[in-house]
Write an enzyme that holds these catalytic residues in place. Structure first.
Site, PDB file in Angstrom:
ATOM      1  N   LYS A 258       0.506   4.924   6.679  1.00 12.76           N
ATOM      2  CA  LYS A 258       0.043   5.805   5.703  1.00 12.76           C
ATOM      3  C   LYS A 258       0.548   6.851   5.663  1.00 12.76           C
ATOM      4  O   LYS A 258       1.159   7.613   6.725  1.00 12.76           O
ATOM      5  CB  LYS A 258      -1.591   5.651   5.709  1.00 12.76           C
ATOM      6  CG  LYS A 258      -2.273   4.319   5.773  1.00 12.76           C
ATOM      7  CD  LYS A 258      -2.300   3.656   4.563  1.00 12.76           C
ATOM      8  CE  LYS A 258      -3.014   2.388   4.792  1.00 12.76           C
ATOM      9  NZ  LYS A 258      -2.725   1.414   3.464  1.00 12.76           N
TER      10      LYS A 258
ATOM     11  N   SER B 299       0.769  -1.122   0.096  1.00 14.40           N
ATOM     12  CA  SER B 299       0.141   0.181  -0.022  1.00 14.40           C
ATOM     13  C   SER B 299       0.789   1.314  -0.089  1.00 14.40           C
ATOM     14  O   SER B 299       0.310   2.297  -0.238  1.00 14.40           O
ATOM     15  CB  SER B 299      -0.794   0.168   1.315  1.00 14.40           C
ATOM     16  OG  SER B 299      -0.238   0.249   2.369  1.00 14.40           O
TER      17      SER B 299
END
Length: 166
Positions: A50, A5
């Site tokens: 993230k 990701s």
């Protein structure tokens, strides 16, 4: 890193050094920081990594007239970290980040479940600042990937929103 990701900056199998003091003593996450947070309640069991795209008070939209992520009306050039070939988002959104929350995105949007995918879920897809464990500052393993994770200049021209610290 258990998933792709955050590719290409962080690869599957990379180990990161997390600065757990980065947001203590009054400091807050800033746009562009790569953060590690406890996902329980919003994202799932475990810790997640993230990039902070927007902070409390920010108005974040995708995609704007230029086909880019926009924060507080300013297009963000994500080319220095967005995975090659990925669009800023395949999910449209237009939200204001609530107080004490962060809007986070993976750098490999086609392979990331992040704030934009969880807007209707409990917590609204935003990460409570209290759930942030720290800032990912270094890739330390494998040694061939050793690198310092710096805040990109992409967000430097984004104006602050009321209550926002960018």
């Amino acid at each position: 890193m258990p998933s792709g990701s955050m590719e290409n900056g962080l690869r599957i199998g990379d180990r990161v050094l997390v600065n757990k003091l980065a947001y203590r003593f009054g400091a807050s996450p800033r746009r562009g920081d790569v953060v590690v947070f406890d996902g329980a309640g919003n994202f799932g069991d475990g810790d997640f990594v993230k990039r902070v795209a927007a902070v409390a008070g920010d108005h974040v939209v995708c995609c704007g007239e230029e086909g880019r992520l926009e924060v507080n009306g300013r297009p963000v050039d994500e080319s220095s970290f967005l995975h090659p070939g990925d669009a800023p988002s395949d999910v449209p959104f237009d939200v204001v980040v609530p107080p004490d929350r962060l809007f986070v995105l993976g750098d490999h949007r086609a392979d990331s479940s992040d704030s934009r995918n969880r807007l209707g879920a409990p917590g609204g897809g935003m990460v409570p600042i209290g759930d942030v464990i720290g800032r990912a500052d270094w890739v330390v393993w494998p040694t061939r990937h050793w690198t310092h994770l710096e805040r990109p200049s992409a967000y430097a021209r984004v104006p602050a929103a009321d209550g926002a610290h960018g």
